[in-house]
Design a protein around this motif. Structure first.
Motif, PDB file in Angstrom:
ATOM      1  N   THR A  45      45.636  35.938  41.905  1.00 43.06           N
ATOM      2  CA  THR A  45      45.233  35.369  40.624  1.00 43.06           C
ATOM      3  C   THR A  45      44.316  36.321  39.872  1.00 43.06           C
ATOM      4  O   THR A  45      43.642  37.149  40.474  1.00 43.06           O
ATOM      5  CB  THR A  45      44.509  34.023  40.819  1.00 43.06           C
ATOM      6  OG1 THR A  45      44.176  33.484  39.545  1.00 43.06           O
ATOM      7  CG2 THR A  45      43.225  34.217  41.612  1.00 43.06           C
ATOM      8  N   GLY A  46      44.278  36.200  38.594  1.00 46.94           N
ATOM      9  CA  GLY A  46      43.390  37.022  37.781  1.00 46.94           C
ATOM     10  C   GLY A  46      42.096  36.313  37.460  1.00 46.94           C
ATOM     11  O   GLY A  46      41.337  36.757  36.605  1.00 46.94           O
ATOM     12  N   GLU A  47      41.827  35.206  38.161  1.00 40.34           N
ATOM     13  CA  GLU A  47      40.659  34.385  37.854  1.00 40.34           C
ATOM     14  C   GLU A  47      39.401  34.827  38.588  1.00 40.34           C
ATOM     15  O   GLU A  47      38.328  34.292  38.352  1.00 40.34           O
ATOM     16  CB  GLU A  47      40.960  32.924  38.199  1.00 40.34           C
ATOM     17  CG  GLU A  47      42.125  32.348  37.392  1.00 40.34           C
ATOM     18  CD  GLU A  47      42.451  30.928  37.814  1.00 40.34           C
ATOM     19  OE1 GLU A  47      41.794  30.427  38.747  1.00 40.34           O
ATOM     20  OE2 GLU A  47      43.356  30.324  37.210  1.00 40.34           O
ATOM     21  N   ILE A  48      39.532  35.777  39.513  1.00 39.89           N
ATOM     22  CA  ILE A  48      38.361  36.251  40.244  1.00 39.89           C
ATOM     23  C   ILE A  48      38.175  37.745  39.998  1.00 39.89           C
ATOM     24  O   ILE A  48      39.105  38.431  39.554  1.00 39.89           O
ATOM     25  CB  ILE A  48      38.474  35.978  41.754  1.00 39.89           C
ATOM     26  CG1 ILE A  48      39.682  36.733  42.342  1.00 39.89           C
ATOM     27  CG2 ILE A  48      38.574  34.495  42.036  1.00 39.89           C
ATOM     28  CD1 ILE A  48      39.772  36.630  43.856  1.00 39.89           C
ATOM     29  N   SER A  49      36.986  38.244  40.302  1.00 38.02           N
ATOM     30  CA  SER A  49      36.692  39.658  40.077  1.00 38.02           C
ATOM     31  C   SER A  49      37.466  40.535  41.051  1.00 38.02           C
ATOM     32  O   SER A  49      37.935  40.070  42.093  1.00 38.02           O
ATOM     33  CB  SER A  49      35.194  39.914  40.248  1.00 38.02           C
ATOM     34  OG  SER A  49      34.812  39.722  41.601  1.00 38.02           O
ATOM     35  N   ARG A  84      38.535  39.906  45.037  1.00 38.84           N
ATOM     36  CA  ARG A  84      39.929  40.029  45.446  1.00 38.84           C
ATOM     37  C   ARG A  84      40.049  40.975  46.638  1.00 38.84           C
ATOM     38  O   ARG A  84      40.782  40.709  47.582  1.00 38.84           O
ATOM     39  CB  ARG A  84      40.786  40.537  44.281  1.00 38.84           C
ATOM     40  CG  ARG A  84      42.291  40.528  44.568  1.00 38.84           C
ATOM     41  CD  ARG A  84      43.062  41.124  43.407  1.00 38.84           C
ATOM     42  NE  ARG A  84      42.802  42.562  43.287  1.00 38.84           N
ATOM     43  CZ  ARG A  84      43.414  43.470  44.063  1.00 38.84           C
ATOM     44  NH1 ARG A  84      44.279  43.105  44.979  1.00 38.84           N
ATOM     45  NH2 ARG A  84      43.134  44.743  43.910  1.00 38.84           N
TER      46      ARG A  84
END
Length: 208
Positions: free
Chosen positions: A24-28, A32
């Protein structure tokens, strides 16, 4: 009471959740990468199922490895140094208040494992209480992890893991004076340099 099938389901769910975080692109990017490190050693569904049905009394105790030592005349020199203490336990050993423990941790004097919930849930590696500890070298190691923005949980994992370059000793044992025979001819400065080179390699590995 948690049933075996519920525990297995929770482990599988956790694994899938970590995989989802990686994609996902929702975390730094830092988080990741940390999630990817966890997944490298996360059990497969088959392994979880095997453990779920294996008799508990047959499972190994929750110790990663017996601490090795190069001192044959003093086996177990580093025993019992791989545990963690609560703030109260640390305060009792240091003969101070828990507030003083927190202050020393914030000041960087004590290594602690972050809690995802509360400050008073932090845990403090017990080896820091040993009088043989090379505090300066530990401080340099912590500083490298801090500057690289790598969390203390990964540092704690590194400190407990035997290293081939240390003749099978762990970094903790090296910090407490353990010394492979081939290091006898090195100066203290050279030994420090070798130790920190391994630290740099480990940080590079977990970051990328």
């Amino acid at each position: 009471m948690t049933l075996p099938n519920e525990r297995a389901r929770a482990l599988n769910w956790a694994g899938e959740f970590i995989k989802e975080l990686c994609n996902t692109g929702e975390i730094s990017e830092k988080r990741r990468q940390e999630a990817q490190v966890i997944l490298r050693h996360y059990p497969t569904a088959a392994e979880i199922g095997f453990l779920d049905h294996f008799p508990p009394e047959k499972l190994a105790p929750p110790v990663e490895h017996p601490p090795p030592t190069v001192e044959k005349q003093n086996p177990g020199r580093f025993a019992h140094l791989y545990g963690v203490l609560t703030a109260q336990q640390m305060a009792d050993h240091l003969k101070c208040s828990t507030e003083a423990v927190y202050e020393r941790a914030v000041a960087g004097e004590l290594l602690y494992l972050s809690s995802p919930s509360r400050v008073d849930d932090r845990r403090y590696p017990a080896f820091q209480l040993d009088e043989r500890l090379d505090k300066s070298l530990l401080q340099q190691t912590k500083q490298k992890y801090l500057e690289a923005d790598v969390n203390s949980t990964l540092l704690w994992s590194f400190l407990r893991r035997p290293q081939k370059i240390y003749a099978g000793l762990t970094p903790i044992e090296m910090l407490l004076g353990g010394m492979p025979p081939e290091y006898d001819t090195l100066t203290p400065e050279e030994r420090t340099d070798i130790f920190l080179e391994v630290v740099d390699e480990e940080i590079s590995r977990v970051r990328w």
